[in-house]
Design an enzyme around this catalytic site. Structure first.
Site, PDB file in Angstrom:
ATOM      1  N   ARG A 188     -16.949  -4.143   8.355  1.00  0.00           N
ATOM      2  CA  ARG A 188     -16.977  -3.028   9.306  1.00  0.00           C
ATOM      3  C   ARG A 188     -16.982  -1.684   8.578  1.00  0.00           C
ATOM      4  O   ARG A 188     -17.466  -0.682   9.122  1.00  0.00           O
ATOM      5  CB  ARG A 188     -15.799  -3.133  10.267  1.00  0.00           C
ATOM      6  CG  ARG A 188     -14.431  -3.016   9.639  1.00  0.00           C
ATOM      7  CD  ARG A 188     -13.342  -3.655  10.471  1.00  0.00           C
ATOM      8  NE  ARG A 188     -13.422  -5.117  10.405  1.00  0.00           N
ATOM      9  CZ  ARG A 188     -12.600  -5.941  11.045  1.00  0.00           C
ATOM     10  NH1 ARG A 188     -11.637  -5.444  11.802  1.00  0.00           N
ATOM     11  NH2 ARG A 188     -12.738  -7.241  10.948  1.00  0.00           N
TER      12      ARG A 188
ATOM     13  N   ASP B 271     -22.467 -13.957   3.538  1.00  0.00           N
ATOM     14  CA  ASP B 271     -21.927 -12.780   4.218  1.00  0.00           C
ATOM     15  C   ASP B 271     -22.940 -11.642   4.285  1.00  0.00           C
ATOM     16  O   ASP B 271     -22.609 -10.551   4.740  1.00  0.00           O
ATOM     17  CB  ASP B 271     -20.638 -12.307   3.526  1.00  0.00           C
ATOM     18  CG  ASP B 271     -19.633 -11.737   4.513  1.00  0.00           C
ATOM     19  OD1 ASP B 271     -19.795 -11.971   5.714  1.00  0.00           O
ATOM     20  OD2 ASP B 271     -18.690 -11.054   4.069  1.00  0.00           O
TER      21      ASP B 271
ATOM     22  N   LYS C 229      -9.414 -14.510  -0.109  1.00  0.00           N
ATOM     23  CA  LYS C 229      -9.677 -15.669   0.744  1.00  0.00           C
ATOM     24  C   LYS C 229      -9.171 -16.942   0.070  1.00  0.00           C
ATOM     25  O   LYS C 229      -8.994 -16.996  -1.154  1.00  0.00           O
ATOM     26  CB  LYS C 229     -11.194 -15.807   0.996  1.00  0.00           C
ATOM     27  CG  LYS C 229     -11.802 -14.706   1.825  1.00  0.00           C
ATOM     28  CD  LYS C 229     -13.284 -14.969   2.035  1.00  0.00           C
ATOM     29  CE  LYS C 229     -13.934 -13.849   2.813  1.00  0.00           C
ATOM     30  NZ  LYS C 229     -13.516 -13.814   4.222  1.00  0.00           N
TER      31      LYS C 229
ATOM     32  N   ASP D 229     -18.324 -12.196  -0.802  1.00  0.00           N
ATOM     33  CA  ASP D 229     -17.071 -11.655  -0.283  1.00  0.00           C
ATOM     34  C   ASP D 229     -15.893 -12.519  -0.737  1.00  0.00           C
ATOM     35  O   ASP D 229     -15.674 -13.608  -0.225  1.00  0.00           O
ATOM     36  CB  ASP D 229     -17.123 -11.611   1.244  1.00  0.00           C
ATOM     37  CG  ASP D 229     -15.833 -11.057   1.850  1.00  0.00           C
ATOM     38  OD1 ASP D 229     -15.079 -10.388   1.116  1.00  0.00           O
ATOM     39  OD2 ASP D 229     -15.608 -11.281   3.055  1.00  0.00           O
TER      40      ASP D 229
END
Length: 453
Positions: free
Chosen positions: A304, A241, A230, A223
């Site tokens: 999500r 992740d 990030k 990720d």
């Protein structure tokens, strides 16, 4: 290796005592026979036995020992088979070493067990060993560098392990998932040169007509955060992740090896969240498999999205009547609960209580968050059915509620292991730096308990 003791010679003896002042992690030498003693106090629990045994193994291995006799006589009456299982598991996990891509010598270590009279020790050891090896499998996958665990590589590794354990495997490629309308899944998966995979593992140990319990694990192999990139420090451990994916796969392996009479399906959306001309951007609107539309406010709120379509798949295509999803989902959860406790969000008291009861037997810690109606308003969007980022904080709760929107009225629990799946500094004696295998023992126990009911 774990064996019942038959008068073989051993390097050290480890004795757990109960009563008196509690000093569960203090070891002391006793006499010339290389004995270690831990006093677990009057309120001994399986978790104190697990931690004490792990510390004993690490202590004697540092001294060069290649064997240890674990004597459970002193705790047998108080903790019974649960104490035996916990102590053996702690000792085995203390022996875990990460996969390494360099030359090193791994010396064999044998754990002998004594003091088990009156127990079905062989059965306890068989079940415990299968669960513990599953935890180690989850640790191995999670520790693996991103370039050595693409979605396709993950699918291959899980399929191989599942076939060996006796579970069913189905892997859907990007053409099949696109045909299913999994737009949220592809909003993330299309960002990488390595295409996404939907991995489905099935253990059919229960009644043929019984609906399966679905375990849905976030499988983001790496990720970057996408265009909401990030920081360098935040990206360093992002190979972890996919710890939720590793956990649910490991649970299926352990259930299959132990032939637990329950039907369980693991659904794993395996993707990479990277940067490309096709990557999603803030403001995009995507259509999920359920038909719900989602406004993208943050490309780093990707977990999500893939969970949404995986939960829908588990209900619509696998016929699940209960769903537990597990994910390294939010930094907010880690900031709130730290590295020892995972967060829960649920729509069903019965299923959530069952998970907490299972956790009480495994030593893992969980805390249920509130789900007041006001929190749901924080993920409303002016242009879509849902927004993938809260408008007003409460990140751990709102992320869970976002996933729960796709479970509908099906009993559902969301488990956020963002803080517990990875530790740079071990918090428990049976951990090592890196992946912890968080969630495996509790979800295994949950499924086994539901089978008994």
């Amino acid at each position: 290796m774990v064996k019942l003791w038959e008068q073989e010679s051993t390097d050290w003896r480890f004795v757990m005592e109960r009563g008196g002042d509690c000093a569960p992690l203090t070891l002391r030498s006793v006499g010339p026979d290389h004995a270690l003693v831990a006093n677990l106090g009057t309120d001994a629990t399986p978790e104190t036995a697990r931690r004490a045994a792990a510390k004993a193994v690490k202590a004697v291995r540092e001294l060069g020992a290649q064997s240890l006799l674990l004597d459970v006589t002193g705790i047998k009456g108080a903790l019974g088979e649960a104490g035996l299982s916990a102590a053996v598991q702690g000792a085995e996990l203390a022996c875990y070493r990460q996969e390494a891509w360099k030359e090193r010598e791994d010396k064999p270590f044998t754990l002998y067990v004594a003091g088990t009279e009156g127990m079905d020790a062989q059965a306890v050891l068989r079940e415990t060993d299968a669960v513990t090896r599953a935890v180690c499998f989850a640790r191995d996958l999670t520790n693996r560098p991103g370039n050595l665990l693409t979605p396709e590589m993950m699918a291959q590794a899980m399929a191989q392990a599942a076939h060996k354990a006796g579970a069913e495997v189905e892997v859907l490629d990007e053409t099949q998932t696109r045909a299913l309308g999994m737009g949220a899944f592809h909003a993330v998966g299309d960002s990488a040169a390595h295409p996404p995979r939907l991995i489905v593992l099935r253990w059919r140990g229960g009644s043929p007509e019984a609906a399966p319990i679905a375990l849905v694990g976030k499988g983001v192999c790496f990720d970057t955060g996408g265009y909401n990139l990030k920081s360098g420090a935040g990206m360093k451990a992002m190979r972890s992740d996919m710890a939720g994916a590793a956990a649910v796969c490991a649970v299926v392996l352990a259930l299959a090896e132990n032939k637990v009479p329950v039907n369980v399906t693991a659904v794993i959306p395996a993707v990479e969240n990277r940067l490309s001309p096709d990557s999603m951007t803030a403001g995009d609107v995507v259509i999920s498999m359920s038909g719900k539309t989602i406004q993208i406010n943050n490309t780093d709120a990707e977990g999500r999205l893939v969970l949404a379509d995986a939960v829908t798949y588990a209900i619509q295509k696998e016929g699940a009547d209960r769903v537990v999803d597990i994910a390294t989902l939010t930094g907010a959860c880690a900031n709130t609960l730290g590295h020892l406790t995972a967060g829960l969000v649920s729509n069903n008291d019965g299923l959530c209580d069952a998970l907490l009861e299972a956790a009480a037997r495994t030593g893992e810690q969980y805390w249920r968050f509130p789900t007041f109606p006001e929190y749901k308003k924080m993920i409303e969007s002016p242009v879509a059915d849902l927004c993938n980022q809260s408008s007003d904080g409460c990140g751990a709760i709102t992320a869970g509620l976002f996933v729960g929107a796709f479970a509908g009225d099906i009993p559902w629990v969301h488990v956020d292991i963002a803080g517990t799946a990875w530790v740079d500094r071990p918090r428990r004696e049976y951990q090592s730096a890196g992946a912890t295998g968080a969630g495996v023992t509790t979800l295994y126990r949950l499924c086994a308990d539901l089978a008994e009911r």
